[in-house]
Enzyme design. Structure first.
Site, PDB file in Angstrom:
ATOM      1  N   GLU A 295      53.831  29.770  48.620  1.00  0.00           N
ATOM      2  CA  GLU A 295      53.707  31.224  47.978  1.00  0.00           C
ATOM      3  C   GLU A 295      54.326  31.408  46.636  1.00  0.00           C
ATOM      4  O   GLU A 295      53.753  31.721  45.509  1.00  0.00           O
ATOM      5  CB  GLU A 295      53.994  32.454  48.841  1.00  0.00           C
ATOM      6  CG  GLU A 295      52.794  32.736  49.725  1.00  0.00           C
ATOM      7  CD  GLU A 295      51.479  32.767  49.476  1.00  0.00           C
ATOM      8  OE1 GLU A 295      51.299  33.744  48.401  1.00  0.00           O
ATOM      9  OE2 GLU A 295      50.462  32.346  49.973  1.00  0.00           O
TER      10      GLU A 295
ATOM     11  N   CYS B 223      34.892  34.258  43.095  1.00  0.00           N
ATOM     12  CA  CYS B 223      35.299  35.350  42.268  1.00  0.00           C
ATOM     13  C   CYS B 223      36.223  34.938  41.027  1.00  0.00           C
ATOM     14  O   CYS B 223      37.123  35.307  40.794  1.00  0.00           O
ATOM     15  CB  CYS B 223      35.612  36.533  42.861  1.00  0.00           C
ATOM     16  SG  CYS B 223      35.567  38.081  41.743  1.00  0.00           S
TER      17      CYS B 223
ATOM     18  N   CYS C 213      28.643  34.739  41.884  1.00  0.00           N
ATOM     19  CA  CYS C 213      28.300  36.146  42.750  1.00  0.00           C
ATOM     20  C   CYS C 213      27.183  35.845  43.706  1.00  0.00           C
ATOM     21  O   CYS C 213      27.076  36.529  44.780  1.00  0.00           O
ATOM     22  CB  CYS C 213      27.812  37.066  41.728  1.00  0.00           C
ATOM     23  SG  CYS C 213      29.066  37.692  40.420  1.00  0.00           S
TER      24      CYS C 213
ATOM     25  N   CYS D  49      28.877  35.368  47.160  1.00  0.00           N
ATOM     26  CA  CYS D  49      30.008  36.124  47.441  1.00  0.00           C
ATOM     27  C   CYS D  49      29.513  37.118  48.610  1.00  0.00           C
ATOM     28  O   CYS D  49      28.560  37.801  48.542  1.00  0.00           O
ATOM     29  CB  CYS D  49      30.443  37.073  46.202  1.00  0.00           C
ATOM     30  SG  CYS D  49      31.742  38.168  46.840  1.00  0.00           S
TER      31      CYS D  49
ATOM     32  N   CYS E 282      29.475  45.072  45.326  1.00  0.00           N
ATOM     33  CA  CYS E 282      30.351  44.672  44.101  1.00  0.00           C
ATOM     34  C   CYS E 282      29.834  45.956  42.983  1.00  0.00           C
ATOM     35  O   CYS E 282      28.748  45.475  42.600  1.00  0.00           O
ATOM     36  CB  CYS E 282      30.634  43.442  43.677  1.00  0.00           C
ATOM     37  SG  CYS E 282      31.319  43.103  42.563  1.00  0.00           S
TER      38      CYS E 282
END
Length: 278
Positions: free
Chosen positions: A37, A190, A197, A200, A206
């Site tokens: 991370e 995204c 899209c 998705c 959305c």
């Protein structure tokens, strides 16, 4: 789309399409999650993978990283950028090794150098299966478009709104998979430009897509004049062709790294040479 449907759609997509073979997803430990991370902050996965593998080979656990000289850590980090991350990594490793284990609370993690709220949330969710929201760059983009949140993410008011949305949508079950899923969605579907899209799992609800206005979100960062700084570097070598390097201050650009002697002006460089009979 309510939070339960959001979670269900996202997790179903992750089960079929999510990334599950990244190096830090194997032999899962708080140390490996924290290391990945930290490396992934403002850095793409493809760039991080070889650095992560090199770090794990050299420093397989937090104790080995804590006991290493900071110059060795910075050397392995060379090329990854944002070197404060490496210095904070070393400081945090020493603190964690000293106390014997990684904190498993948000407050405990936030006390460690280089760990912000989103990184702490990822560690708690992925390593400890403790439900915590995250808000890295990929997640900001997903949520900004999904809710059509106006304003630049980074503005305190916008970030406060996005944190609230992230918290409402984060589940109490399969939280590790959910956290990885929403990061994956932002990274692979995204995307910043030309988002897919059609692929998705959230496209039916959305707001930006329904308004056919995806490109407006997230808002662009306000432009500001970039500062210009002029410095002088000296390239000095001896008869054996050895180059003189100096260790930079621990803070600021290239902090803690070895570089050519740097001066604010030719005069300062000339005076420095005179004092050393160069």
């Amino acid at each position: 789309m309510n939070p339960a449907a959001f979670q269900q759609n996202l997790l179903a997509w992750f089960d079929q399409h999510g990334r599950k073979d990244l190096p830090w997803q194997q032999d899962l430990t708080p140390y490996r999650v924290w290391l990945s991370e930290t490396m992934l902050q403002q850095t793409q996965v493809a760039t991080v993978i070889p650095y992560f593998n090199a770090f794990i080979a050299k420093f397989p656990d937090v104790t080995s990283l804590a006991n290493a000289p900071v110059d060795e850590v910075l050397h392995l980090w060379s090329g990854l950028g944002y070197y404060a991350r490496a210095r904070n990594l070393h400081k945090t490793a020493q603190l964690v090794a000293g106390q014997g284990n990684f904190p498993d609370t948000l407050d405990g993690l936030l006390e460690l150098p280089g760990i912000g709220k989103s990184t702490a949330g990822a560690i708690l969710s992925i390593a400890f299966n403790n439900s915590q929201p995250i808000l890295d760059g990929n997640v900001k983009r997903v949520l900004t478009r999904f809710k059509a949140v106006s304003g630049w993410p980074g503005n305190s008011a916008v970030d406060k709104e996005l944190w609230a949305i992230s918290a409402r949508l984060t589940p109490n079950h399969r939280v590790a998979d959910y956290t990885q899923a929403i990061m994956d969605l932002g990274a692979t579907v995204c995307t910043r430009s030309k988002p897919a899209c059609h692929a998705c799992p959230l496209n039916a609800a959305c707001v930006a897509r329904l308004a056919d206005n995806i490109s407006a979100f997230p808002s662009k960062k306000p432009l500001k004049a970039l500062p210009v700084k002029q410095v002088i570097f000296l390239l000095l070598s001896d008869v054996d062709k050895q180059i003189l390097l100096e260790k930079r201050p621990p803070t600021g650009i290239w902090g803690g790294l070895w570089s050519l002697p740097e001066f604010a002006s030719i005069t300062a460089a000339h005076d420095w040479c005179l004092t050393r009979n160069i």
